[in-house]
Enzyme design. Structure first.
Site: not given
Length: 530
Positions: A57, A199, A218, A236, A240-241, A255, A319
């Protein structure tokens, strides 16, 4: 192919439109990606695209139009920058000119699984893989729903634009991501990165929902067979994932979620996972999801389509996006009840924080507002030791309102629903990065399991000095209980004590920015005490 035009096509402001490719099927999208020369196909059937110069981003190029009434709600500053309406209108004209006279991809989707909270969103692009990305990441309407689909919000993605007037306009660069809240429109120019679309809508959900008393988050979320919901917050690289993708629990999402009076619901219909160094043994669910309909970004593959997940020549931020249906054990309606547990994930590269600790409500508020993790040495030029990173609510870049607005909502819900909150460190133990070692996924999983089955509360807790965190003396699945107390894992205890104080100072310095808020958020006493 869906032959009919989308509702309201005449309101898009585009001229001399060629073919309109409306909500194409996955097969049709892949056919277009190949025909357009946009993608190659991996050996598992996934499409592989490059996002151009931008592999992440561009947060410094994000703006909100400064106008009433939204300008009274937005927390203006480095995260939410103002842009004059006249400048926006000039760039809107540039955007519409770029997309006019061409074949375009129009994709209608939903953001939010909850019928009471969802928004209908329309994306317009001239790139097939961007339509594919959107189809993966958001909730896909049925053909019947498309018949009467009316967008609440429209995103124009003109990634091929070069805005040569940006300096005269007072912008950061020739890239722009602009939100016009009153006109329910966003425009994107100069960057191909698909994550801007994902996002961008998350930022808008973070604006809309709190005004309705609902909490946007988030975080990832899953649910057990008995209906117990767990939320995983983390920046990141904190896991988390990975940690929310559990074969024994149904994945709600990886997410972005909302929390209203009925419970937790996913904003999205897919997952967006990092694949650098992806290992099928440690992350089999994610690895198995990279099949046809998945979309890989910026990976390196040989001429046969065999992907080298260890190759970071293009970016560390490789990704994959894929429909959530690729995860066998997922919650089909993408929603569940109120959470029993909330887990804040951090990758502490200073080796100070324990692998798991239990928080009271005030500490939960403190660590939510802190949103801590650490960058490690070697990831950026000039970084020779770990660098603390603080991102309010674990997603500061996507918060149009002041962080305390989200903290207030979280605190209310913790109280109302009696939620347990924990801090889990997936970072380093036995020393800082370069001297200690990373927490093993096996041990982290044991900590998570102890939270989920509540066995963590069957043990006695010690208190970590200065931070005053409650840490369990023993935990099922942890063979060496010494790792539960980080000081015991350091060979040089004096070095640990010094690093403990150093990290505590970083926390206190960061939290100074909340000292001028109302007494309702005077939670500094819940943080480290020196």
């Amino acid at each position: 192919m869906n032959k009919r035009n989308p509702n309201g096509i005449e309101k898009l402001g585009l001229k001399n439109i060629g073919e309109i490719y409306y909500n194409l099927s996955y097969d049709e999208l892949q056919e277009h990606e190949i025909k357009n020369g946009e993608c190659h196909i991996s050996t598992t059937g996934a499409s592989m695209c490059d996002t151009g110069v931008f592999t992440g981003r561009s947060p410094k190029d994000k703006y909100f139009v400064d106008q009433s009434p939204s300008n009274q709600n937005i927390a203006w500053g480095d995260v939410n920058k103002r842009i004059e309406k006249s400048t926006y209108e000039s760039l809107l004209d540039l955007t519409l000119t770029q997309l006019s006279g061409k074949n375009i991809y129009v994709t209608d989707v939903y953001a939010g699984a909850s019928l009471e909270s969802r928004r209908s969103v329309r994306f317009i692009s001239e790139i097939a893989w961007q339509a594919h990305f959107v189809k993966n990441m958001f909730i896909r309407p049925t053909e019947e729903e498309l018949e009467n689909f009316t967008p609440d919000f429209t995103v124009y993605n003109a990634c091929k634009i070069l805005n040569e007037n940006y300096e005269k306009q007072g912008l950061h660069s020739d890239v722009y991501i602009i939100f016009n809240i009153e006109e329910n429109t966003s425009i994107i120019g100069g960057t191909w990165y698909g994550g801007e679309m994902k996002k961008g809508i998350f930022s808008m959900m973070n604006y809309w929902l709190p005004l309705e008393g609902k909490l946007p988050m988030h975080c990832s979320a899953n649910v057990g067979k008995d209906g117990d919901v767990c939320l995983f917050f983390g920046l990141s690289g904190t896991g988390k994932t990975t940690l929310s993708t559990d074969p024994h629990r149904a994945l709600i999402g990886d997410d972005e979620h909302g929390w209203d009076e009925h419970g937790v619901f996913n904003f999205e219909g897919g997952c967006y996972a990092k694949v650098i160094n992806l290992d099928p043994k440690s992350e089999p669910e994610i690895f198995g999801a990279i099949i046809k309909n998945a979309l890989l970004e910026n990976v390196i593959a040989d001429e046969n389509g065999v992907v080298d997940y260890t190759n970071n020549v293009k970016t560390e931020n490789t990704r994959v996006s894929y429909p959530i249906e690729h995860i066998e054990n997922h919650k089909e309606d993408l929603q569940a009840g109120h959470p029993s547990n909330i887990i804040f994930l951090t990758a502490d590269a200073f080796g100070v924080l324990p692998p798991v600790s239990k928080l009271n409500k005030e500490q939960a508020m403190y660590y939510f507002l802190s949103g801590y993790t650490a960058k490690v040495a070697g990831t950026e030029r000039g970084i020779n030791e770990p660098v603390a990173t603080f991102s309010a609510c674990f997603g500061e870049a996507f918060l149009p309102l002041h962080p305390t607005e989200y903290a207030r909502l979280l605190g209310d819900k913790i109280d109302k629903y009696g939620v347990n909150v924990y801090l889990v460190n997936t970072g380093w133990t036995g020393g800082i990065y370069g001297k200690g070692k990373r927490m093993s996924i096996k041990d982290t999983r044991a900590c998570i399991n102890g939270i989920l089955n509540d066995s963590i509360n069957d043990t006695t807790f010690d208190t970590l000095p200065i931070f005053n965190l409650k840490i369990p003396q023993a935990l099922e699945g942890i063979q060496n209980s010494a790792i539960l107390n980080p000081r015991e894992t350091w060979e040089n205890k004096e070095e640990y004590d010094a690093m403990l104080i150093k990290l505590a100072e970083m926390f206190r310095k960061n939290f100074d920015r909340y000292n001028n808020q109302s007494n309702e958020f005077d939670f500094a006493s819940a943080g480290p005490q020196l």
